[in-house]
Write an enzyme that holds these catalytic residues in place. Structure first.
Site, mmCIF file in Angstrom:
data_model
loop_
_atom_site.group_PDB
_atom_site.id
_atom_site.type_symbol
_atom_site.label_atom_id
_atom_site.label_comp_id
_atom_site.label_asym_id
_atom_site.label_seq_id
_atom_site.Cartn_x
_atom_site.Cartn_y
_atom_site.Cartn_z
ATOM 1 N N PRO A 2 19.047 54.602 -19.324
ATOM 2 C CA PRO A 2 18.398 53.810 -18.277
ATOM 3 C C PRO A 2 19.300 52.670 -17.817
ATOM 4 C CG PRO A 2 16.857 54.293 -20.041
ATOM 5 C CD PRO A 2 18.212 54.737 -20.516
ATOM 6 N N GLU A 3 19.478 52.551 -16.506
ATOM 7 C CA GLU A 3 20.332 51.513 -15.953
ATOM 8 C C GLU A 3 19.480 50.363 -15.434
ATOM 9 O OE1 GLU A 3 23.565 52.757 -13.545
ATOM 10 O OE2 GLU A 3 23.990 54.531 -14.746
ATOM 11 N N HIS A 90 7.576 59.621 -32.032
ATOM 12 C CA HIS A 90 8.662 58.789 -31.525
ATOM 13 C C HIS A 90 8.181 57.444 -30.984
ATOM 14 C CE1 HIS A 90 11.368 62.046 -32.227
ATOM 15 N NE2 HIS A 90 10.806 62.833 -31.336
ATOM 16 N N ARG A 108 15.689 59.307 -29.530
ATOM 17 C CA ARG A 108 17.029 59.316 -30.119
ATOM 18 C C ARG A 108 17.319 58.061 -30.948
ATOM 19 N NH1 ARG A 108 20.667 61.515 -25.014
ATOM 20 N NH2 ARG A 108 19.191 63.098 -24.295
ATOM 21 N N ARG A 151 44.412 42.327 -11.468
ATOM 22 C CA ARG A 151 43.965 43.405 -12.364
ATOM 23 C C ARG A 151 44.528 44.748 -11.905
ATOM 24 N NH1 ARG A 151 39.668 42.483 -16.245
ATOM 25 N NH2 ARG A 151 39.180 40.266 -16.167
#
Length: 270
Positions: A2-3, A90, A108, A151
């Protein structure tokens, strides 16, 4: 994983039912996720009133009237379930109020839960070195231009560096670079201020659109109410290897950068 939009969607969904409520019961169904649950988590949360919920980068924050903040990370597959009919194998952490039950489901177990005093949040190790939030006024083209100066590393990888900007993940960086017509392989220090003035608003636009859509719901993620987000239907490049560029300029390609896949159009991203 999930972002930022998925975490923001989660926090907003929880806030509607949890903010202002008193926690009546906390149940731990196992001792740990990625690392052990805080020893005093049950004691601190039980009887506490939730004052506000917030997000920092990809972490959710549940603030309480006891001056303690519970910080959660959803890991690879974690999500909160609201009022589940049954507690399943879970559902590792369950928080109950007078009217609702909230279960943190993480098959997980790559997620985490921490307890930090509110006055220590900015100094908490995971937050201390973080860059600005991408949706805040602190992320500007001028800031990025200064941060990227000299950079040589690819711009795609630099944007994933949480010390530069927090919360940006693979999906949304790929999408933003495509819309800004910037090659993900370009050296970060060679991206002009003019190009960054196009990129920064696009980053914000894409994240805000995904939040409205409820996130991308890749693989295991779903919103707290069980609904799937649908921003994935709007992807321009992510996961579209071999498909035509939507600008009609070429074919979407995939390459590996820093151990992650990058999708881009070699014709229109320079």
């Amino acid at each position: 994983m999930p972002e930022l939009p998925e975490v923001e969607t989660t926090v907003r969904g929880l806030a509607r039912l949890l903010e202002g409520e008193r926690v009546e019961r906390v149940t731990l169904n196992r001792p740990d996720l990625r690392r052990p649950f805080p020893e005093d988590l049950v004691q601190i949360l039980t009887g506490a009133r939730v004052t506000t919920l917030a997000r920092r980068a990809k972490y959710g924050l549940i603030n309480t009237d006891r001056g303690q903040t519970m910080i959660f990370h959803l890991g690879m597959s974690g999500r909160w379930r609201i009022d589940p009919e049954t507690i399943e194998k879970h559902d590792h952490l369950v928080i109950e109020t007078a009217d609702h039950r909230f279960s943190l489901c993480d098959p997980r177990r790559f997620g985490s839960v921490d307890l930090v005093a509110e006055e220590e949040l900015d100094r908490w190790p995971q937050f201390a070195a973080m860059g600005p939030e991408p949706l805040s006024d602190d992320l500007t083209a001028e800031y990025l231009h200064a941060a990227l100066a000299g950079r040589k590393q690819a711009i795609k990888l630099i944007l994933l560096d949480q010390r530069i900007v927090v919360g940006l993940g693979n999906i949304y960086v790929c999408e933003a670079l495509y819309r800004a017509r910037i090659s993900p392989m370009r050296a970060a220090g060679r991206v002009s201020l003019a190009a960054l003035k196009k990129l920064v608003p696009l980053i914000k636009e894409i994240l805000e659109a995904s939040i409205i859509d409820g996130g991308s719901s890749l693989k295991d993620f779903a919103q707290p109410d069980g609904e799937l987000g649908y921003f994935a239907t709007r992807f321009d490049v992510y996961g579209r290897e071999g498909e035509p560029c939507k600008r009609g300029d070429g074919t979407i390609k995939r390459l590996a950068q820093g151990g992650r896949s990058t999708w881009y159009c070699p014709n229109c991203q320079r």
